[in-house]
Design a protein around this motif. Structure first.
Motif, mmCIF file in Angstrom:
data_model
loop_
_atom_site.group_PDB
_atom_site.id
_atom_site.type_symbol
_atom_site.label_atom_id
_atom_site.label_comp_id
_atom_site.label_asym_id
_atom_site.label_seq_id
_atom_site.Cartn_x
_atom_site.Cartn_y
_atom_site.Cartn_z
ATOM 1 N N LEU A 164 0.821 -1.211 0.000
ATOM 2 C CA LEU A 164 0.000 0.000 0.000
ATOM 3 C C LEU A 164 0.851 1.256 0.000
ATOM 4 C CD1 LEU A 164 -2.937 -0.909 2.416
ATOM 5 C CD2 LEU A 164 -2.876 -0.995 -0.087
ATOM 6 N N ASP A 165 1.994 1.220 0.678
ATOM 7 C CA ASP A 165 2.895 2.385 0.660
ATOM 8 C C ASP A 165 3.346 2.681 -0.766
ATOM 9 O OD1 ASP A 165 2.851 2.816 3.451
ATOM 10 O OD2 ASP A 165 4.365 1.258 3.747
ATOM 11 N N TYR A 166 3.785 1.641 -1.465
ATOM 12 C CA TYR A 166 4.228 1.837 -2.850
ATOM 13 C C TYR A 166 3.063 2.227 -3.753
ATOM 14 C CZ TYR A 166 8.774 -0.242 -1.677
ATOM 15 O OH TYR A 166 10.000 -0.499 -1.135
ATOM 16 N N PHE A 167 1.924 1.572 -3.563
ATOM 17 C CA PHE A 167 0.760 1.855 -4.401
ATOM 18 C C PHE A 167 0.299 3.300 -4.232
ATOM 19 C CE2 PHE A 167 -3.906 1.813 -5.038
ATOM 20 C CZ PHE A 167 -3.928 1.465 -6.378
ATOM 21 N N GLU A 168 0.296 3.775 -3.009
ATOM 22 C CA GLU A 168 -0.146 5.152 -2.760
ATOM 23 C C GLU A 168 0.847 6.170 -3.315
ATOM 24 O OE1 GLU A 168 -0.845 4.866 1.417
ATOM 25 O OE2 GLU A 168 -2.779 3.837 1.126
ATOM 26 N N MET A 169 2.122 5.812 -3.389
ATOM 27 C CA MET A 169 3.103 6.680 -4.062
ATOM 28 C C MET A 169 2.751 6.823 -5.537
ATOM 29 S SD MET A 169 6.836 5.484 -2.688
ATOM 30 C CE MET A 169 7.047 4.875 -1.020
ATOM 31 N N ARG A 170 2.470 5.687 -6.175
ATOM 32 C CA ARG A 170 2.122 5.709 -7.598
ATOM 33 C C ARG A 170 0.829 6.498 -7.820
ATOM 34 N NH1 ARG A 170 6.263 3.164 -6.592
ATOM 35 N NH2 ARG A 170 6.896 5.353 -6.672
ATOM 36 N N LEU A 171 -0.109 6.327 -6.923
ATOM 37 C CA LEU A 171 -1.398 7.006 -7.038
ATOM 38 C C LEU A 171 -1.224 8.518 -6.933
ATOM 39 C CD1 LEU A 171 -4.430 6.307 -7.269
ATOM 40 C CD2 LEU A 171 -4.513 6.297 -4.759
ATOM 41 N N ALA A 172 -0.325 8.956 -6.072
ATOM 42 C CA ALA A 172 -0.069 10.388 -5.917
ATOM 43 C C ALA A 172 0.703 10.956 -7.106
ATOM 44 C CB ALA A 172 0.704 10.632 -4.623
ATOM 45 N N GLU A 173 1.625 10.155 -7.663
ATOM 46 C CA GLU A 173 2.484 10.630 -8.748
ATOM 47 C C GLU A 173 1.750 10.727 -10.086
ATOM 48 O OE1 GLU A 173 6.525 8.374 -7.077
ATOM 49 O OE2 GLU A 173 5.390 7.590 -8.787
ATOM 50 N N LYS A 174 0.988 9.713 -10.404
ATOM 51 C CA LYS A 174 0.410 9.625 -11.754
ATOM 52 C C LYS A 174 -0.912 8.857 -11.738
ATOM 53 C CE LYS A 174 3.797 5.928 -12.628
ATOM 54 N NZ LYS A 174 4.849 5.443 -13.546
ATOM 55 N N PRO A 175 -1.931 9.399 -11.119
ATOM 56 C CA PRO A 175 -3.198 8.671 -10.972
ATOM 57 C C PRO A 175 -3.831 8.242 -12.287
ATOM 58 C CG PRO A 175 -3.483 11.008 -10.483
ATOM 59 C CD PRO A 175 -2.008 10.759 -10.557
ATOM 60 N N ASP A 176 -3.632 9.026 -13.346
ATOM 61 C CA ASP A 176 -4.305 8.737 -14.618
ATOM 62 C C ASP A 176 -3.431 7.988 -15.617
ATOM 63 O OD1 ASP A 176 -6.627 10.030 -13.725
ATOM 64 O OD2 ASP A 176 -5.782 11.979 -14.273
ATOM 65 N N ALA A 177 -2.233 7.588 -15.177
ATOM 66 C CA ALA A 177 -1.352 6.808 -16.056
ATOM 67 C C ALA A 177 -1.833 5.362 -16.118
ATOM 68 C CB ALA A 177 0.083 6.868 -15.544
ATOM 69 N N LEU A 178 -1.614 4.712 -17.258
ATOM 70 C CA LEU A 178 -1.989 3.311 -17.419
ATOM 71 C C LEU A 178 -1.087 2.450 -16.542
ATOM 72 C CD1 LEU A 178 -3.793 1.288 -18.905
ATOM 73 C CD2 LEU A 178 -2.094 1.247 -20.748
#
Length: 549
Positions: free
Chosen positions: A27-41
């Motif tokens: 979840l820590d890594y996933f939330e980083m990705r979500l904050a960085e680029k939510p609309d990226a594939l």
């Protein structure tokens, strides 16, 4: 469920002090990705039988996983409950695991090929509270099987069916949009999601030696492997990771799912292997990395050569599980233009030795790599002494990615007081620290006090143009103690005889004492879900046929 992960706490302080345990969860890594680029594939999943494609962004994965978490919560699942999942590679698999981590639910992936015999043991032993299955996969009715087992599984409260149409369907229970309004779900998640030392995965060993054991992993034990693994291979956010190996196996789970989330890379999933689609996806999706067993590499090379598809994006193909024939490496490099990397690992440790991309190809042909940072290796003799460089012996591993132990069976953990894990493999280490796996300790054949180099003989037989696969096992002999039997699967349309075998071994100047005295030609060999041949099953089969059991 109470998890007896007794191998975690004794090394926790040292692992954290040395920076070997990242202290981050999925979840820590996933939330980083979500904050960085939510609309990226983030994810592309293919269903081979229908050709269906599903694309999800990071934000869409988040929304769907919150729905699933709300559904699981409504079904009564919470922290340290076990959810078993028999799904193939799919967006539902990914969303389900993220949902489990949001609630602290422990995830137990199970291979879709398993049937009642394996499942009754695993579901009962793991005390699974919910079981997620496909309605149909490869023509088999998993829902009917799961429902038929419920009477023998007192802990199992829910069967959830992906692709079902009833009230127990995945969509009805875990993807109803109304679930997004579940009150206090964020607060429940904040309380129960746990930390990087909690058991988050229960995964059963592939069973090359008999009854499976439930391996317990935490985020720290898995990411302690994934972080240096990615660094050694030079993988990053710009990579596209193709995974056709099942995510119910550690290869697919860790390197096809956890790894791209950690990196912020895109994952491309296939629910089963199809060589033509695999070659097309490498070209269309610009795949740069994949990990699979040697037959996948052979298939891909053949298909790209036949179809002429573009494989120029594929930088690395990592093979683990068995020695890679030199001819396969050379052909893959010539046709695909990819770097073939050999590796060794176990469900209990992840892939702990890898060849470096900068190494010459002969390292991937003749070795299984050198340890990742945080891993130590020893090769020991029969009396426990550490053997000199180049000598074969029992391989022991100590390090950051070692598992938390076997569920309910700490007496089988095979870890000594100094933290060394007995892998059960026979290996040697060269002067540069590269290992070569020479077989399993139980695979040794001793004929008249002479150790038979099983892996070497198998490798030579594999070079025969008519041989598709081969495995050599021992059988009892009154005079010599043991003799050797070669089980061979010929290539389609090919024949292979005892005379062919002897002529081939003679042409390769192998000592006659190492030649198998018996040949069994079969259409297929018993193997695990990851493709490892089950030699214990071959030994049992041979003994039965010889009237010894």
């Amino acid at each position: 469920m109470k998890f007896d992960a007794v191998l975690i706490e004794p090394r926790r302080a040292r692992m954290e002090a040395e920076g070997l345990w990242p202290g981050k969860t999925l979840l820590d890594y996933f939330e980083m990705r979500l904050a960085e680029k939510p609309d990226a594939l983030a994810l592309t999943a293919f269903t081979v039988a229908t050709g269906a494609r599903a694309d999800l962004t990071w934000a869409e994965m988040d929304r769907l996983s919150w729905r699933a978490a709300a559904g699981l919560h409504r079904l009564g699942l919470g922290k340290d409950d076990v959810l078993a999942c028999q799904l193939s590679n799919s967006w539902q698999f990914v969303v389900l695991y993220i949902a489990c981590r949001k609630l602290g639910v422990v995830f137990n992936p199970l291979m879709p090929i398993f049937r009642e015999h394996e499942l009754l043991f695993m579901l009962r032993h793991g005390e699974a509270k919910a079981f997620v299955v496909p309605k149909l996969f490869r023509g088999f009715d998993h829902e009917a099987m799961a429902e038929g087992m419920r009477g023998s599984l007192p802990d199992l409260e829910h069967v959830i069916v992906m692709g079902g149409s009833g009230a127990n369907s995945f969509d009805a229970l875990l993807q109803d949009p109304a679930l997004e309004a579940t009150p206090d779900l964020r607060a429940i998640s904040a309380r129960d999601r746990g930390d990087a030392n909690d058991v988050c995965q229960l995964i059963y060993t592939s069973g090359t030696t008999g009854e499976p054991k439930g391996v317990m992993h935490s985020a720290n034990t898995m990411y302690a492997n994934l972080v240096p693994y990615a660094e050694r291979l030079g993988l990053g956010a710009g990579d596209v990771v193709l995974m056709a190996s099942p995510m119910a196996h550690q290869t697919g789970f860790m390197y096809g799912f956890l790894l791209p989330v950690m990196l912020g890379a895109r994952m491309v999933l296939m629910d089963s292997w199809d060589r033509v689609l695999g070659a097309q996806l490498v070209a269309q999706e610009r795949v740069s990395f994949t990990m699979a067993s040697t037959p996948f590499l052979m298939d891909l090379s053949t298909t790209v050569e036949e179809l002429g598809t573009d494989s120029s994006s594929l930088r690395i193909f990592l093979c683990a599980g068995t020695a890679i024939p030199g001819a396969v490496v050379e052909r893959a490099q010539r046709i695909l233009g990819t770097k073939v990397i050999s590796a060794w690992g176990m469900t209990e440790n992840g892939a702990v030795t890898l060849v470096s991309p900068s190494d010459p190809d002969e390292r991937s042909i003749n070795t299984d790599g050198f340890p990742l940072p945080g891993i130590e290796l020893q090769v020991r003799g029969p009396d426990g002494q550490v053997l000199p460089t180049g000598q074969e012996g029992e391989l022991y591993v100590r390090g950051c990615s070692n598992f938390g132990g076997y569920l309910k069976r700490p007496h089988l953990n095979n870890v000594d007081d100094a933290g060394w894990f007995d892998t059960g493999d026979i290996a040697r280490i060269d002067a540069q620290g590269y290992i070569r796996i020479c077989g399993r300790s139980k695979d040794i054949i001793i004929r008249g006090a002479e150790n038979i180099p099983v892996i070497e003989v198998e490798s030579i037989l594999f070079k025969h143009p008519a041989v598709q696969s081969v495995a050599i096992v021992g059988y009892p002999d009154e005079r010599l103690g043991e003799r050797a039997c070669a089980f061979v699967v010929p290539k389609a349309g090919q024949d292979f005889s005892f005379d062919d075998m002897q002529a081939h071994l003679k042409a390769h100047h192998l000592a006659v004492q190492y030649w198998p005295e018996r040949l069994e030609v079969r259409q297929a060999l018993p193997s695990t879900a990851s493709g490892k041949i089950q030699k214990f099953a071959l030994r049992k089969m041979l003994r039965q046929e010889m009237g010894l059991e």
